[in-house]
Design an enzyme around this catalytic site. Structure first.
Site, PDB file in Angstrom:
ATOM      1  N   ASP A   1       0.852  -1.198   0.000  1.00  0.00           N
ATOM      2  CA  ASP A   1       0.000   0.000   0.000  1.00  0.00           C
ATOM      3  C   ASP A   1       0.884   1.243   0.000  1.00  0.00           C
ATOM      4  OD1 ASP A   1      -1.997   1.820   0.260  1.00  0.00           O
ATOM      5  OD2 ASP A   1      -2.894   0.931   2.053  1.00  0.00           O
TER       6      ASP A   1
ATOM      7  N   HIS B   1      -9.795  -0.953  -7.374  1.00  0.00           N
ATOM      8  CA  HIS B   1      -9.535   0.156  -6.444  1.00  0.00           C
ATOM      9  C   HIS B   1      -8.643   1.217  -7.094  1.00  0.00           C
ATOM     10  CE1 HIS B   1      -8.871   2.272  -2.727  1.00  0.00           C
ATOM     11  NE2 HIS B   1      -7.565   2.054  -2.789  1.00  0.00           N
TER      12      HIS B   1
END
Ligand code: HEM
Length: 551
Positions: free
Chosen positions: A353, A426
């Site tokens: 991330d 996403h």
């Protein structure tokens, strides 16, 4: 005609001449000639060690061509002065060494003490124990000198001091958002004692230094959201903390200078109105929740956000403790999350991330307000959300399904090809383009959790130059682009908090301490009550008392 001597005879000849000068007690040979690393054309570096007075005129009287400087003629201290000469066609440097001074530095070094002097071209400076090293290492050609071993106390004291100085300087540079070009100037100019206004004005920030928004990713973080209790006393307490936050960060951070403690403070729209005055930064407003088909991005209570980051949790924890000690009973804690770094910057869903975060100048330009809102230049916006994951549901998906949700490969963290990537991925829904140009935000998400209560979460934190960018991402994720084509992350992730905050520049934040308006409109209606330049023509630099940047 020059006398021709071999190197050995030449060294003895010059040393003998220097040893005969009044006051000289010893002569050494240093540099490459003493170290045995010289080339035929290398200089000859001699030092004359004198007690009491030494007259450069006596050196001049030897008649060697060149320049003979006065004592202290090279600035004093370690560079006490000397001469540049030509002897027998060879280049000779002579350094003046005051024995009393050398013995003083030897005694100091034996207790681990030393000074650092500024020297042209030596960015880190030159230590005073250099003169001790010289007598330890150089060749003594005449007279007697102490030949000290490396002092144990110095061996213990010097490395942490140099290392600490270097880390503190680096940390300062990072805190000062020294990302490129113009941003390099504040650091350089502060070191030269110049007013920061000169430099940040040049960078187009109206003199406003940003907070440590762009700190490097760290191993630990605390996200602290508090609500200010009613009452002007409580508002004053919070304002006081805003003025002293830099000092607190400095005090705690100095206990671990290599661990990059930073803290960014943000104020919600309500808090801004109450603590700072009636003119808001252009994009600041209460967080508006997103809701669609059971997916909710809630707006939850929170006046102030403290985003505390460091390599070590103990530093974060200590700073959070100090902040709360200062806020006393003026606030209630709405949320406190302790985040940790999980393997290769992965979230608890197992994906790396932060990969697509912008860096350097692009990061700066993506998050720091500039000319579009001049009174608030140097500020930023930050949006936070606490997400809880349904790990069972996530783990029930195959790796391929998970990769389709995120839009990247799980192990190698490679972005899926557009031919494969779903429009609901996403990273597809959070890609925002405007006039063909991608608008970036900077995220510093952190995993958190409690195994005992089956809590596995991601604390989302995104910094942006305009909140509209992050809000558009949220709209795409929760409502869908087009509507209904929502982010499948939300099938396994529930947002339980949400807040939008304005991150004032350092002078604006610190200037809050001097603002007792409590939202009263005693500033001109068209100026922000906290914006120093608009208010009194100064930058509230005076309120930078004890500020972290001016040492
Ligand atoms: C459950 C919470 C979230 C998780 C676990 C999560 C995880 C991830 C992961 C794994 C990536 C791909 C790697 C990367 O580029 O960083 C990513 C990218 C990204 N996320 Fe999130 N994210 C979450 C929430 C959000 C939210 C709420 C936003 C914005 C409102 C957001 C904005 C972005 C952006 C802008 C990217 C980069 C897209 C690109 O340029 O490729 N994320 N996120």
């Amino acid at each position: 005609m020059a006398t021709v001597r071999d190197d050995g005879a030449f060294g003895e000849f010059v040393a003998g001449q220097l040893a005969g000068l009044p006051g000289v007690r010893a002569v050494t040979l240093g540099g490459s000639r003493a170290a045995g690393t010289s080339r035929p054309d290398s200089d000859w570096d001699f030092a004359v060690y004198y007690r009491g007075a030494f007259s450069p005129d006596s050196l001049r009287a030897l008649g060697w061509p060149g320049t003979v400087f006065e004592i202290g003629g090279w600035g004093g201290g370690v560079f006490n002065g000397g001469a540049w000469l030509h002897v027998d066609g060879r280049k000779v440097d002579v350094h003046y060494r005051d024995l009393d001074d050398v013995e003083h530095h030897l005694a100091e070094a034996r207790t681990g003490r030393f000074g650092i002097e500024r020297l042209l071209f030596y960015l880190a400076g030159v230590p005073t124990y250099v003169v001790v090293a010289e007598i330890a290492l150089n060749q003594v050609l005449h007279g007697d000198l102490p030949r000290p071993a490396y002092p144990d106390a110095l061996r213990a004291a010097a490395p942490p001091r140099w290392w600490g100085d270097a880390q503190a300087t680096l940390r300062y540079a990072r805190d000062g958002r020294i990302t490129a070009g113009a941003r390099g100037r504040p650091l350089a100019c502060r070191m030269l004692g110049q007013d920061v206004r000169v430099t940040t004005d040049a960078a187009g920030l109206n003199g406003a230094e940003p907070q440590a928004v762009l700190s490097p990713l760290t191993g630990a973080a605390i996200f602290l959201v508090v609500v200010v209790k009613p009452g002007s006393d409580n508002a004053d307490t919070v304002r006081g903390l805003c003025g002293d936050l830099a000092g607190l960060i400095r005090a705690v951070g100095f206990r671990g200078t290599e661990d990059y403690l930073t803290c960014v403070a943000g104020l919600s729209a309500t808090a801004w109105d109450r603590l700072a005055g009636e003119t808001r930064p252009a994009g600041l407003h209460p967080f508006v929740e997103f809701r669609s088909a059971g997916r909710v991005a809630p707006a939850t209570a929170g006046d102030l956000l403290f985003h505390i980051r460091a390599a070590r949790m103990d530093l974060c924890f200590e700073l959070a403790t100090q902040i709360m000690a200062r806020l006393e009973d003026a606030v209630t804690v709405a949320d406190e999350v302790h985040g940790f770094r999980y393997f290769e910057h992965r979230d608890l869903l197992g994906f790396v991330d932060g990969t697509e975060n912008p860096a350097g100048q692009l990061a700066y330009d993506s998050v720091i307000i500039g000319d579009e809102d001049p009174a608030f230049a140097g500020g930023s916006y930050v949006l936070v959300q606490k997400y809880l994951h349904d790990m069972d549901a996530w783990n029930a998906l195959t790796t391929e399904q998970q990769e389709n949700v995120i839009g990247r490969s799980k192990l190698a963290d490679i972005e899926q090809d557009d031919s494969v990537k779903l429009t609901s991925a996403h990273n597809a829904l959070t890609t925002i383009t405007e006039n063909g140009q991608e608008i970036k935000i900077v995220r510093d998400n952190m995993p958190f959790g409690h195994v005992g209560t089956d809590e596995y979460g991601t604390y989302f934190i995104g910094y942006a130059r305009s909140p509209a960018t992050i809000e558009l991402m949220l709209q795409n994720m929760f409502i869908g682009r087009p509507e209904g084509n929502y982010d499948r992350l939300l099938d396994v992730s529930t947002a339980v908090t949400g807040g939008l905050f304005f991150v004032p520049s350092v002078p604006l934040l610190e200037g809050l301490a001097g603002d007792d308006s409590d939202g009263e409109a005693d500033a001109p209606a068209d100026t922000p009550s906290m914006a120093g330049p608009a208010r009194d023509g100064s930058l509230n630099i005076g309120s930078l008392r004890g500020a972290s940047h001016d040492e």
